[in-house]
Design an enzyme around this catalytic site. Sequence first.
Site, PDB file in Angstrom:
ATOM      1  N   ASP A   1     -17.217 -31.906 -91.791  1.00  0.00           N
ATOM      2  CA  ASP A   1     -18.480 -32.140 -91.088  1.00  0.00           C
ATOM      3  C   ASP A   1     -19.633 -31.430 -91.764  1.00  0.00           C
ATOM      4  O   ASP A   1     -20.698 -31.986 -91.964  1.00  0.00           O
ATOM      5  CB  ASP A   1     -18.349 -31.713 -89.604  1.00  0.00           C
ATOM      6  CG  ASP A   1     -17.753 -30.321 -89.418  1.00  0.00           C
ATOM      7  OD1 ASP A   1     -17.442 -29.638 -90.412  1.00  0.00           O
ATOM      8  OD2 ASP A   1     -17.591 -29.907 -88.258  1.00  0.00           O
TER       9      ASP A   1
ATOM     10  N   ASP B   1     -20.999 -24.887 -95.079  1.00  0.00           N
ATOM     11  CA  ASP B   1     -21.815 -23.746 -94.657  1.00  0.00           C
ATOM     12  C   ASP B   1     -21.577 -22.575 -95.622  1.00  0.00           C
ATOM     13  O   ASP B   1     -22.293 -22.420 -96.594  1.00  0.00           O
ATOM     14  CB  ASP B   1     -21.447 -23.420 -93.208  1.00  0.00           C
ATOM     15  CG  ASP B   1     -22.200 -22.231 -92.651  1.00  0.00           C
ATOM     16  OD1 ASP B   1     -23.265 -21.919 -93.171  1.00  0.00           O
ATOM     17  OD2 ASP B   1     -21.714 -21.617 -91.684  1.00  0.00           O
TER      18      ASP B   1
ATOM     19  N   ARG C   1     -19.198 -32.165 -78.889  1.00  0.00           N
ATOM     20  CA  ARG C   1     -18.755 -32.990 -80.018  1.00  0.00           C
ATOM     21  C   ARG C   1     -19.145 -34.449 -79.807  1.00  0.00           C
ATOM     22  O   ARG C   1     -19.336 -35.198 -80.765  1.00  0.00           O
ATOM     23  CB  ARG C   1     -17.240 -32.897 -80.194  1.00  0.00           C
ATOM     24  CG  ARG C   1     -16.738 -31.507 -80.595  1.00  0.00           C
ATOM     25  CD  ARG C   1     -15.285 -31.588 -81.037  1.00  0.00           C
ATOM     26  NE  ARG C   1     -14.632 -30.279 -81.092  1.00  0.00           N
ATOM     27  CZ  ARG C   1     -14.687 -29.465 -82.144  1.00  0.00           C
ATOM     28  NH1 ARG C   1     -15.360 -29.808 -83.214  1.00  0.00           N
ATOM     29  NH2 ARG C   1     -14.061 -28.310 -82.127  1.00  0.00           N
TER      30      ARG C   1
ATOM     31  N   PHE D   1     -27.698 -23.303 -86.559  1.00  0.00           N
ATOM     32  CA  PHE D   1     -26.440 -23.720 -85.936  1.00  0.00           C
ATOM     33  C   PHE D   1     -26.670 -25.060 -85.231  1.00  0.00           C
ATOM     34  O   PHE D   1     -27.532 -25.181 -84.369  1.00  0.00           O
ATOM     35  CB  PHE D   1     -25.958 -22.671 -84.934  1.00  0.00           C
ATOM     36  CG  PHE D   1     -24.616 -22.994 -84.364  1.00  0.00           C
ATOM     37  CD1 PHE D   1     -23.452 -22.695 -85.068  1.00  0.00           C
ATOM     38  CD2 PHE D   1     -24.511 -23.627 -83.131  1.00  0.00           C
ATOM     39  CE1 PHE D   1     -22.202 -23.027 -84.549  1.00  0.00           C
ATOM     40  CE2 PHE D   1     -23.267 -23.957 -82.609  1.00  0.00           C
ATOM     41  CZ  PHE D   1     -22.112 -23.659 -83.319  1.00  0.00           C
TER      42      PHE D   1
HETATM   43  P1  5GP Z   1     -17.700 -23.112 -94.076  1.00  0.00           P
HETATM   44  O1  5GP Z   1     -16.238 -22.916 -94.193  1.00  0.00           O
HETATM   45  O2  5GP Z   1     -18.336 -23.914 -95.184  1.00  0.00           O
HETATM   46  O3  5GP Z   1     -18.434 -21.831 -93.798  1.00  0.00           O
HETATM   47  O4  5GP Z   1     -17.978 -23.875 -92.747  1.00  0.00           O
HETATM   48  C1  5GP Z   1     -17.394 -25.062 -92.474  1.00  0.00           C
HETATM   49  C2  5GP Z   1     -16.948 -25.126 -91.040  1.00  0.00           C
HETATM   50  O5  5GP Z   1     -17.626 -24.189 -90.191  1.00  0.00           O
HETATM   51  C3  5GP Z   1     -17.291 -26.494 -90.534  1.00  0.00           C
HETATM   52  O6  5GP Z   1     -16.196 -27.349 -90.709  1.00  0.00           O
HETATM   53  C4  5GP Z   1     -17.580 -26.234 -89.088  1.00  0.00           C
HETATM   54  O7  5GP Z   1     -16.391 -26.308 -88.354  1.00  0.00           O
HETATM   55  C5  5GP Z   1     -18.086 -24.823 -89.022  1.00  0.00           C
HETATM   56  N1  5GP Z   1     -19.569 -24.772 -89.022  1.00  0.00           N
HETATM   57  C6  5GP Z   1     -20.370 -24.338 -90.005  1.00  0.00           C
HETATM   58  N2  5GP Z   1     -21.670 -24.426 -89.663  1.00  0.00           N
HETATM   59  C7  5GP Z   1     -21.688 -24.951 -88.416  1.00  0.00           C
HETATM   60  C8  5GP Z   1     -22.741 -25.302 -87.502  1.00  0.00           C
HETATM   61  O8  5GP Z   1     -23.952 -25.173 -87.745  1.00  0.00           O
HETATM   62  N3  5GP Z   1     -22.358 -25.809 -86.303  1.00  0.00           N
HETATM   63  C9  5GP Z   1     -21.065 -25.988 -85.963  1.00  0.00           C
HETATM   64  N4  5GP Z   1     -20.822 -26.508 -84.774  1.00  0.00           N
HETATM   65  N5  5GP Z   1     -20.036 -25.674 -86.790  1.00  0.00           N
HETATM   66  C10 5GP Z   1     -20.354 -25.161 -88.006  1.00  0.00           C
HETATM   67 MG    MG Z   2     -14.713 -27.597 -89.241  1.00  0.00          MG
END
Ligand code: 5GP
Ligand code: MG
Length: 187
Positions: A105, A108, A170, A157
């Site tokens: 999705d 980050d 969701r 966020f």
């Molecule tokens: P990363 O591993 O790149 O830090 O983050 C990926 C995961 O963190 C995404 O699959 C998601 O589940 C969660 N995530 C990161 N940023 C957000 C955000 O702004 N909102 C939500 N709901 N989930 C996030």
């Molecule tokens: Mg995720």
Amino acid sequence: MERDIARVLISQEQLAARVAEMARQITADHTPPSIPHGDEITIVPILTGAFIFCADLIRQIPLHIQIGLVTVSSYPGSSMATKGSQLLGQQLGDVRNRHLLLIDDILDSGGTLKLVVPMLQELGAASVKTCVLLKKDRPAARLVHADYVGFEIPDEFVVGYGLDYNNYYRNLPHIGTLKTEAIERNA
Ligand code: 5GP
Ligand code: MG
């Protein structure tokens, strides 16, 4: 649910248009002669967040595809910053010598892709490409490559279209930020 949203960042119409474009691009990139005839792809959504994006995307990819699943938790419960990515489970089948397209999705910190891509390579995949609906505009995300990116968004966020806060929101049809009172009420 709708009244908990402070600001809509990406509307339902914008999501639909961009997902259709991404599906066309992915289809073109995986149709002979772009890849050898007979090469097939396995699409691997990262649960839970990618399930809605993936469902909309793959119904517009008219290729001979298989689906594999992985579940990763990075924002457990009501956290709004990553607690480190953890693999909770997988239902991948035999991915040896298959071309995989991993779907998430949002990119980050990049921790999720850095965890899952090497794992898929170790299982013997022929190739692993990555596709994310959203990429946050922050230094850590810029350091991690994704082959397909739907939208770049500010470092906020967000919820909706599969993305949650404490497993809520969701089912929101667009992507937006939450009001502070909604964050407190659902924590
Ligand atoms: P990363 O591993 O790149 O830090 O983050 C990926 C995961 O963190 C995404 O699959 C998601 O589940 C969660 N995530 C990161 N940023 C957000 C955000 O702004 N909102 C939500 N709901 N989930 C996030
Ligand atoms: Mg995720």
